[in-house]
Scaffold this active site. Structure first.
Site, PDB file in Angstrom:
ATOM      1  N   HIS A  53      23.136 100.352 170.322  1.00 20.65           N
ATOM      2  CA  HIS A  53      24.336  99.630 170.791  1.00 20.65           C
ATOM      3  C   HIS A  53      25.582 100.375 170.367  1.00 20.65           C
ATOM      4  O   HIS A  53      26.260  99.941 169.436  1.00 20.65           O
ATOM      5  CB  HIS A  53      24.336  98.217 170.210  1.00 20.65           C
ATOM      6  CG  HIS A  53      25.201  97.243 170.945  1.00 20.65           C
ATOM      7  ND1 HIS A  53      26.520  97.040 170.657  1.00 20.65           N
ATOM      8  CD2 HIS A  53      24.915  96.411 171.973  1.00 20.65           C
ATOM      9  CE1 HIS A  53      27.018  96.111 171.451  1.00 20.65           C
ATOM     10  NE2 HIS A  53      26.056  95.709 172.260  1.00 20.65           N
ATOM     11  N   PHE A  54      26.008 101.337 170.924  1.00 22.71           N
ATOM     12  CA  PHE A  54      25.468 102.124 172.016  1.00 22.71           C
ATOM     13  C   PHE A  54      25.397 103.573 171.534  1.00 22.71           C
ATOM     14  O   PHE A  54      26.360 104.027 170.912  1.00 22.71           O
ATOM     15  CB  PHE A  54      26.388 102.049 173.238  1.00 22.71           C
ATOM     16  CG  PHE A  54      26.528 100.650 173.776  1.00 22.71           C
ATOM     17  CD1 PHE A  54      25.573 100.135 174.633  1.00 22.71           C
ATOM     18  CD2 PHE A  54      27.601  99.851 173.414  1.00 22.71           C
ATOM     19  CE1 PHE A  54      25.713  98.844 175.148  1.00 22.71           C
ATOM     20  CE2 PHE A  54      27.732  98.561 173.918  1.00 22.71           C
ATOM     21  CZ  PHE A  54      26.789  98.060 174.788  1.00 22.71           C
TER      22      PHE A  54
END
Length: 147
Positions: free
Chosen positions: A49-50
């Site tokens: 993420h991410f």
């Protein structure tokens, strides 16, 4: 009153990687509190993420606020050994991304605590910038008998 990480773990059951409060810098049991989460590049959620653009998931900001609320309530003698579980999140807003290196200041003001049901207003800041705000509702249950 302040609490370090070891003292926090004596009050709430959360552990790595889901313990999201590093220390409590202010505690008024049953009323209000301020916790700190030092967000590092090593957080397990940043792996996905991410990749290349790590952002703390908003749901984990609300969970961190809930953990501060749990500390405020479960530190009371009558609530020791209970488990705080979410029953609702209202008016949740995310206003700023939280990234590695940020220090998240988690502020909780209890608005109700009766018969095992708590309500609180939470705000998470990075510096003076509001990152997240939400109204939280939770139940304090006996983990051995309440399902």
């Amino acid at each position: 009153m302040e609490l370090n990480n070891i003292e926090i773990q004596k009050i709430i059951p959360h552990r790595y990687p889901f313990l999201l409060v590093d220390k409590m810098v202010e505690v008024e049991l049953g009323k209000r509190g301020v916790g700190i989460k030092n967000v590092t590049a090593n957080e397990p959620f940043f792996q996905g993420h991410f990749p290349g653009n790590p952002i703390m998931p908003g749901v984990l900001m609300t969970e961190a606020l809930a953990q501060v609320a749990a500390l405020i309530c479960m530190g009371l003698e009558e609530n020791k050994g209970k488990l705080g579980v979410f029953t609702g999140i209202d008016k949740c807003k995310f206003r700023r991304q939280v990234v590695p290196g940020d220090v998240l200041r988690l502020e909780i003001e209890m608005t109700a605590l009766r018969r095992g049901i708590g309500k609180a207003e939470g705000k998470a800041y990075v510096g003076e910038e509001l990152a997240c705000s939400a109204s939280l509702t939770f139940a304090l249950i006996n983990p051995n008998t309440d399902k």
